[in-house]
Design a protein around this motif. Structure first.
Motif, PDB file in Angstrom:
ATOM      1  N   ASN A 131       0.816  -1.211   0.000  1.00 50.42           N
ATOM      2  CA  ASN A 131       0.000   0.000   0.000  1.00 50.42           C
ATOM      3  C   ASN A 131       0.853   1.266   0.000  1.00 50.42           C
ATOM      4  OD1 ASN A 131      -2.273  -1.540  -0.016  1.00 50.42           O
ATOM      5  ND2 ASN A 131      -2.916  -1.058   2.072  1.00 50.42           N
ATOM      6  N   GLU A 132       0.239   2.337  -0.457  1.00 51.50           N
ATOM      7  CA  GLU A 132       0.893   3.640  -0.565  1.00 51.50           C
ATOM      8  C   GLU A 132       1.266   4.176   0.810  1.00 51.50           C
ATOM      9  OE1 GLU A 132       2.666   5.894  -1.826  1.00 51.50           O
ATOM     10  OE2 GLU A 132       1.391   6.913  -3.298  1.00 51.50           O
ATOM     11  N   ILE A 133       2.296   5.016   0.851  1.00 51.54           N
ATOM     12  CA  ILE A 133       2.668   5.750   2.059  1.00 51.54           C
ATOM     13  C   ILE A 133       1.516   6.694   2.414  1.00 51.54           C
ATOM     14  CG2 ILE A 133       4.290   7.436   3.021  1.00 51.54           C
ATOM     15  CD1 ILE A 133       6.325   6.317   0.909  1.00 51.54           C
ATOM     16  N   PRO A 134       0.997   6.648   3.645  1.00 47.79           N
ATOM     17  CA  PRO A 134      -0.148   7.498   3.997  1.00 47.79           C
ATOM     18  C   PRO A 134       0.226   8.973   4.048  1.00 47.79           C
ATOM     19  CG  PRO A 134       0.670   6.363   5.937  1.00 47.79           C
ATOM     20  CD  PRO A 134       1.407   5.778   4.770  1.00 47.79           C
ATOM     21  N   ALA A 135      -0.670   9.807   3.529  1.00 46.06           N
ATOM     22  CA  ALA A 135      -0.396  11.250   3.467  1.00 46.06           C
ATOM     23  C   ALA A 135      -0.703  11.968   4.766  1.00 46.06           C
ATOM     24  CB  ALA A 135      -1.196  11.881   2.326  1.00 46.06           C
ATOM     25  N   GLY A 136      -1.339  11.297   5.720  1.00 43.68           N
ATOM     26  CA  GLY A 136      -1.587  11.899   7.024  1.00 43.68           C
ATOM     27  C   GLY A 136      -2.512  13.097   6.961  1.00 43.68           C
ATOM     28  N   LEU A 137      -2.055  14.238   7.488  1.00 39.52           N
ATOM     29  CA  LEU A 137      -2.897  15.435   7.585  1.00 39.52           C
ATOM     30  C   LEU A 137      -3.320  15.989   6.236  1.00 39.52           C
ATOM     31  CD1 LEU A 137      -1.058  17.381  10.457  1.00 39.52           C
ATOM     32  CD2 LEU A 137      -3.178  16.065  10.616  1.00 39.52           C
ATOM     33  N   VAL A 138      -2.573  15.681   5.169  1.00 44.48           N
ATOM     34  CA  VAL A 138      -2.904  16.254   3.862  1.00 44.48           C
ATOM     35  C   VAL A 138      -3.630  15.242   2.969  1.00 44.48           C
ATOM     36  CG1 VAL A 138      -1.056  17.956   3.914  1.00 44.48           C
ATOM     37  CG2 VAL A 138      -0.578  15.685   3.002  1.00 44.48           C
ATOM     38  N   GLU A 139      -4.092  14.132   3.544  1.00 44.77           N
ATOM     39  CA  GLU A 139      -4.830  13.133   2.785  1.00 44.77           C
ATOM     40  C   GLU A 139      -6.098  13.738   2.169  1.00 44.77           C
ATOM     41  OE1 GLU A 139      -6.201   9.728   1.033  1.00 44.77           O
ATOM     42  OE2 GLU A 139      -4.250   9.970   2.004  1.00 44.77           O
ATOM     43  N   PRO A 154       9.318  14.229   4.428  1.00 42.31           N
ATOM     44  CA  PRO A 154       9.719  13.102   5.289  1.00 42.31           C
ATOM     45  C   PRO A 154      10.376  11.974   4.503  1.00 42.31           C
ATOM     46  CG  PRO A 154       7.549  13.882   5.916  1.00 42.31           C
ATOM     47  CD  PRO A 154       7.902  14.580   4.632  1.00 42.31           C
ATOM     48  N   MET A 155       9.876  11.694   3.299  1.00 44.31           N
ATOM     49  CA  MET A 155      10.468  10.638   2.475  1.00 44.31           C
ATOM     50  C   MET A 155      11.898  10.991   2.087  1.00 44.31           C
ATOM     51  SD  MET A 155       7.378   9.745  -0.149  1.00 44.31           S
ATOM     52  CE  MET A 155       5.676  10.099   0.291  1.00 44.31           C
ATOM     53  N   ALA A 156      12.123  12.261   1.761  1.00 47.51           N
ATOM     54  CA  ALA A 156      13.482  12.692   1.431  1.00 47.51           C
ATOM     55  C   ALA A 156      14.412  12.474   2.612  1.00 47.51           C
ATOM     56  CB  ALA A 156      13.479  14.163   1.013  1.00 47.51           C
ATOM     57  N   SER A 157      13.902  12.715   3.812  1.00 41.67           N
ATOM     58  CA  SER A 157      14.693  12.484   5.014  1.00 41.67           C
ATOM     59  C   SER A 157      15.047  11.008   5.158  1.00 41.67           C
ATOM     60  CB  SER A 157      13.923  12.969   6.250  1.00 41.67           C
ATOM     61  OG  SER A 157      14.627  12.676   7.436  1.00 41.67           O
ATOM     62  N   TRP A 158      14.101  10.120   4.841  1.00 39.55           N
ATOM     63  CA  TRP A 158      14.373   8.676   4.934  1.00 39.55           C
ATOM     64  C   TRP A 158      15.508   8.280   4.003  1.00 39.55           C
ATOM     65  CZ3 TRP A 158       8.579   6.942   4.057  1.00 39.55           C
ATOM     66  CH2 TRP A 158       7.782   7.477   5.087  1.00 39.55           C
ATOM     67  N   GLY A 169       1.104  14.171  11.242  1.00 38.18           N
ATOM     68  CA  GLY A 169      -0.116  13.676  11.849  1.00 38.18           C
ATOM     69  C   GLY A 169      -0.174  12.173  12.013  1.00 38.18           C
ATOM     70  N   THR A 170       0.958  11.471  11.817  1.00 37.97           N
ATOM     71  CA  THR A 170       0.981  10.012  11.923  1.00 37.97           C
ATOM     72  C   THR A 170       2.228   9.565  12.687  1.00 37.97           C
ATOM     73  OG1 THR A 170       2.329   9.475   9.969  1.00 37.97           O
ATOM     74  CG2 THR A 170       0.003   9.970   9.584  1.00 37.97           C
ATOM     75  N   ASN A 171       2.262   8.283  13.006  1.00 35.22           N
ATOM     76  CA  ASN A 171       3.477   7.656  13.536  1.00 35.22           C
ATOM     77  C   ASN A 171       4.179   6.852  12.453  1.00 35.22           C
ATOM     78  OD1 ASN A 171       3.225   8.563  16.248  1.00 35.22           O
ATOM     79  ND2 ASN A 171       1.685   6.980  16.638  1.00 35.22           N
ATOM     80  N   TYR A 172       3.838   7.134  11.220  1.00 38.29           N
ATOM     81  CA  TYR A 172       4.366   6.379  10.084  1.00 38.29           C
ATOM     82  C   TYR A 172       5.685   7.001   9.654  1.00 38.29           C
ATOM     83  CZ  TYR A 172       4.130   3.593   5.770  1.00 38.29           C
ATOM     84  OH  TYR A 172       4.377   2.689   4.757  1.00 38.29           O
ATOM     85  N   ASN A 173       6.795   6.355  10.017  1.00 36.50           N
ATOM     86  CA  ASN A 173       8.115   6.877   9.677  1.00 36.50           C
ATOM     87  C   ASN A 173       8.827   5.946   8.700  1.00 36.50           C
ATOM     88  OD1 ASN A 173       9.172   4.717  11.217  1.00 36.50           O
ATOM     89  ND2 ASN A 173       9.183   5.962  13.080  1.00 36.50           N
ATOM     90  N   GLY A 174      10.104   6.223   8.468  1.00 37.85           N
ATOM     91  CA  GLY A 174      10.850   5.435   7.490  1.00 37.85           C
ATOM     92  C   GLY A 174      11.084   4.000   7.914  1.00 37.85           C
ATOM     93  N   VAL A 175      11.164   3.754   9.221  1.00 41.05           N
ATOM     94  CA  VAL A 175      11.340   2.381   9.694  1.00 41.05           C
ATOM     95  C   VAL A 175      10.071   1.578   9.441  1.00 41.05           C
ATOM     96  CG1 VAL A 175      11.934   0.918  11.656  1.00 41.05           C
ATOM     97  CG2 VAL A 175      12.905   3.219  11.488  1.00 41.05           C
TER      98      VAL A 175
END
Length: 352
Positions: A131-139, A154-158, A169-175
């Motif tokens: 599934n796609e990376i969730p957009a969180g607050l901008v979904e 955030p993806m660039a940071s990963w 707005g999420t706990n969805y990080n690069g890990v």
């Protein structure tokens, strides 16, 4: 917080590696030939993995940032793109396809159906881990400078090694992302080996998933073809674009081509050294996150293994670093750089 966690793990890892080198050197013995042969036999079998972005969706046309299943369907153009890429895949891999996979998004499944509908092709298997990376607050918001920056920074940071940065707005990080996609890739790989047939798989996903996971995981993350595709098409890769990889989950993955552009299996010196250093800084972050997840769960049976695994992974990353640098330098500059690389490695080991 990230800096503090990394520093703690780095200090522990460096101290233990140093202790291991000092204590092990006087008593080290050459392994028997049989053991060496056995180690060589442990190399995992490679497969070819074709990651394909879905065709144009109605969200693409309406410029909407939609990441949650079931999502938007394909447009008429998207259906055409699906047929075209299906024909291309059939021609590119005449030996057959072991499995066809798609995320829970309608647009990826509709794109995959075009390939599955061709003679001799397997049916589509849906994997939620694609599934796609969730957009969180901008979904669900229109794509503009703010929403794109919120989603992609955030993806660039990963990619750069800051894997603890979360989508807004999420706990969805690069890990979390890497664990998720790794799980899908492992499922695909295991299914392929169990099938005793073709060694090529096709997985349909979203552009962000494909680009970010590829750049985070392959040994030769050549960014230039990806940047070119972003500039030319507004997204990585374009609708119906492909990233073809070879390898396995044990020994790693090599990027073969990006949207039809061949990629050198040997990264240039800068890219290779970047990957080497990134592996070192990512390991303690991954360990810290998995330990934190275990602590949040509150089960001691999960906490202790998470701490032990994290400790071992960080230690392994630091032990592997000097040799990785040697391999990078010799690979990028050729055999003539071997002496200089060995000297550098001696210095690195001495520093550790």
């Amino acid at each position: 917080m990230q800096r503090g966690v990394s520093s703690t793990w780095i200090t522990t890892g460096v101290a233990l590696v140093s202790a291991g080198i000092v204590s092990a050197a006087p008593v080290a013995a050459s392994p028997p030939a049989a053991a060496l042969a056995f180690d060589i036999e442990l190399t995992a079998e490679d497969i070819t993995l074709d990651l394909v972005r879905h065709g144009q969706s109605t969200d693409d046309v309406n410029n909407i940032l939609g990441t949650l299943p079931p999502g938007a369907p394909l447009t008429e153009l998207g259906q055409q793109q699906a047929q075209e890429v299906a024909q291309s895949i059939q021609q590119e891999f005449p030996g057959g396809i072991a499995g066809i996979y798609a995320s829970e998004l309608i647009r990826t499944q509709q794109t995959a159906d075009a390939l599955a509908g061709l003679p001799g092709m397997p049916s589509v298997q849906v994997l939620s881990d694609l599934n796609e990376i969730p957009a969180g607050l901008v979904e669900g918001h229109p794509r503009d400078l703010f929403t794109e920056a919120s989603f992609f920074l955030p993806m660039a940071s990963w990619i750069l090694g800051g894997v603890l940065v979360s989508e807004p707005g999420t706990n969805y990080n690069g890990v979390v992302f890497d664990d998720q996609v790794d799980s899908a890739i492992n499922t695909i790989y295991n299914n392929t080996l169990a099938g005793n047939g073709p060694m090529t798989d096709v997985a349909y996903a979203s552009g962000g998933d494909i680009a970010i996971w590829t750049l985070m995981n392959v040994k030769n993350p050549d960014v230039w073809p990806i940047i070119q595709s972003v500039l030319a098409n507004g997204g990585p890769p374009p609708n119906g674009g492909q990233a073809i990889l070879e390898g396995n989950p044990t020994d790693g993955w090599t990027l073969v081509s990006w949207d039809g552009t061949p990629v050198s299996a040997t990264p240039d010196l800068f890219t290779g050294l970047f990957v080497d250093f990134r592996n070192v800084i990512v390991a303690p972050q991954v360990a810290a996150w998995h330990i934190w997840e275990a602590i949040q769960g509150g089960d001691q049976a999960d906490i202790t293994p998470a701490m032990q695994t994290g400790f071992n992974d960080v230690l392994a990353a630091y032990e592997a670093f000097p040799q990785s640098v040697i391999d990078t330098i010799t690979g990028a500059l050729g055999g003539s750089a071997g002496g200089a690389a060995d000297s550098l490695a001696d210095g690195l080991v001495g520093a550790i």
